[in-house]
Enzyme design. Structure first.
Site, short mmCIF file in Angstrom:
data_model
loop_
_atom_site.label_atom_id
_atom_site.label_comp_id
_atom_site.label_asym_id
_atom_site.label_seq_id
_atom_site.Cartn_x
_atom_site.Cartn_y
_atom_site.Cartn_z
N LYS A 157 0.90 -1.26 0.02
CA LYS A 157 -0.04 -0.04 -0.14
C LYS A 157 1.08 1.09 -0.02
O LYS A 157 1.01 1.95 1.02
CB LYS A 157 -0.81 -0.13 1.43
CG LYS A 157 -2.48 0.21 1.01
CD LYS A 157 -3.20 -0.02 1.91
CE LYS A 157 -4.36 0.80 2.11
NZ LYS A 157 -5.31 1.06 1.12
N1 PMP Z 1 -7.57 -2.62 -3.10
C1 PMP Z 1 -6.89 -1.47 -2.96
C2 PMP Z 1 -6.34 -1.00 -4.10
C3 PMP Z 1 -7.04 -0.76 -1.66
O1 PMP Z 1 -6.56 0.38 -1.60
C4 PMP Z 1 -7.81 -1.48 -0.84
C5 PMP Z 1 -8.17 -0.57 0.38
N2 PMP Z 1 -7.21 -0.98 1.43
C6 PMP Z 1 -8.18 -2.73 -1.06
C7 PMP Z 1 -7.97 -3.59 -2.39
C8 PMP Z 1 -8.94 -3.69 0.20
O2 PMP Z 1 -8.04 -3.92 0.97
P1 PMP Z 1 -8.42 -4.16 2.60
O3 PMP Z 1 -9.53 -5.17 2.47
O4 PMP Z 1 -7.33 -4.55 3.38
O5 PMP Z 1 -9.07 -2.82 3.09
#
Ligand code: PMP
Length: 309
Positions: A157
């Site tokens: 991220k």
């Molecule tokens: N894909 C992207 C590009 C994101 O930014 C997110 C949000 N964090 C997700 C998927 C979903 O991840 P999570 O379920 O861990 O929030």
């Protein structure tokens, strides 16, 4: 959006107004930061705030820091401890969003990942919906392609990587859609601008594998467990063609922020009946009970802020 009162910044909790950086900050200039995001869900019957899977979220956060060669002097347990202090200090008794961020804090000129020092910050703030039309979103395939693992790894991220998401999201919104789905360079589905994606077709749930330039979503992982163990469904991880989405009976996007968004049309093509389908609906019901700590079997995912652990 109201600002938080406090932030954990560098090594202690300070008033939010004191958590500031200079314009030369490395992370701000070069996108050399990583972030995370989890939610706290208020359970009114128990008068308790449950943070959803904090150890898994901070594990991924620390993995993202490793991709940028950051050496943070914190374990995931340390970060959970700091987070608990911060939420107590904010005295939050409502649904909220938790945003950890680690960035290179040096005020220097020079693109690199060595000889720079990371800074950690965490804030918590009251939060509702991320996407208004959770019950029926109209989405489009973006003309922007997803960043590749050998460009900027989507598995991490990474703040700089979110320019890719922002380009796609804004074009989708300005064209009247609620969200964008990005394709990989080879034309297969990766994910939404901030959500993982699932389709339901021919009796099976299908979602792109982690090798298709997706973030390894914690919600994706939770949904796969709930689909298999609570709804008895077969969940397949494989590459998905664009036209499989057009032909799906149901499709939905999942994320901490977006929660569980039913996709009811793609590029002006109705999906299934054009309203939320039964699988998505059942999964939403289960998910919202689980995250509020109302399902004993999944209570280990819910970390109580105020009561007994
Ligand atoms: N894909 C992207 C590009 C994101 O930014 C997110 C949000 N964090 C997700 C998927 C979903 O991840 P999570 O379920 O861990 O929030």
């Amino acid at each position: 959006m109201p600002l938080p009162n406090y932030a954990f910044f560098k090594d202690k909790i300070v008033p939010y107004a004191d958590a500031k950086v200079g314009v030369l900050t490395h992370g701000l200039n070069y996108g050399t930061g990583v972030f995370g995001g989890t939610r706290g869900y208020w359970n009114d019957e128990e008068k308790e705030l449950f943070v959803f899977r904090p150890f898994d979220h901070f594990q991924r956060f620390l993995e993202s820091t490793r991709l940028l060669r950051m050496e943070l002097p914190f374990t995931r347990e340390d970060i959970v401890k700091v987070l608990m202090e911060l939420i107590h200090k904010e005295d939050l008794h409502e649904d909220c969003y938790i945003r950890p961020l680690a960035f290179y804090g040096d005020e220097i000129i020079g693109v690199r990942l060595h000889n720079v020092t990371p800074v950690l910050s965490i804030v918590v703030l009251p939060f509702g919906r991320y996407i208004d039309k959770e019950e029926g979103a109209h989405v489009t395939f973006s003309s922007w392609r997803r960043i590749d693992d050998n460009v900027i790894p989507a598995r991490g991220k990474i703040t700089g990587g979110y320019v890719n998401s922002a380009l796609a999201k804004t074009d989708a919104n300005l064209a009247g859609f609620d969200e964008a789905i990005l394709l990989n360079q080879d034309g297969h589905i990766s994910e939404g601008s901030a959500e993982n994606i699932f389709i339901y077709r021919k009796g099976k749930i299908v979602t792109p594998p982690v090798t298709d330039n997706i973030l390894e979503g914690i919600t994706r992982n939770s949904m796969m467990t709930l689909l298999r163990d609570e709804l008895g469904m077969e969940v397949v991880e494989r590459s998905i063609d664009r036209t499989e989405v057009y032909l799906a009976d149901e499709a939905f996007m999942v994320a901490t922020g977006a929660q569980l968004v039913a996709i009811t049309s793609v590029d002006h093509r109705k999906l299934g009946t054009g309203s939320m389908g039964p699988v998505t609906q059942k999964l939403r019901e289960i998910y919202f009970n689980v995250v509020r700590g109302k399902v004993a079997k999944y209570r280990q995912w819910c970390y109580p802020v105020y009561g007994k652990r």
